[in-house]
Motif scaffolding. Structure first.
Motif: not given
Length: 123
Positions: A108-119
């Motif tokens: 919750s302390e992070y304002n921006y997120w990427g879409q993700g990459t699968q590993v």
């Protein structure tokens, strides 16, 4: 507006390595920390590593200490997660995030997120 784009995910056998990159664009001056999180199917999102943009301070989850390294290239505005000695339990969607990192483990302390990459790590 800040945009984060992850890349570098893929499939690898246990013991292998992958390098994840997070390309950062936009004004990130209000965010002094970059983090990597991961989420496996049926599990909660967990913090993996974080780095402060102003200094080399880094944080790691106990499960990845000694195997993963987070770094940043300020010239290219890229945050990198080098993952070595991968294990099947590292299999997850990995997300890059920008925020205050206070604490670094709290999503919750992070304002921006990427879409993700699968590993995906196979045994």
């Amino acid at each position: 507006q800040v945009q984060l784009v992850e890349s570098g995910g893929g499939s690898v056998q246990a013991g292998g390595s992958l390098t994840l990159s997070c390309a950062v664009s936009g004004d990130t001056s209000e965010n002094n920390c970059m983090g990597w999180f991961r989420q496996a199917p049926g599990k909660e999102r967990e913090a993996v590593a974080a780095i402060y943009t102003g200094d080399p301070t880094t944080h790691y989850a106990d499960s990845v200490k000694g195997r993963f390294t987070i770094s940043q290239d300020n010239a290219t505005k890229t945050v990198i997660l080098q993952m070595n000695s991968l294990r099947p339990e590292d299999t997850a969607m990995y997300y890059c995030a920008a925020g205050s990192c206070w604490p670094w483990t709290d999503s919750s302390e992070y304002n921006y997120w990427g879409q993700g990459t699968q590993v995906t790590v196979s045994s």
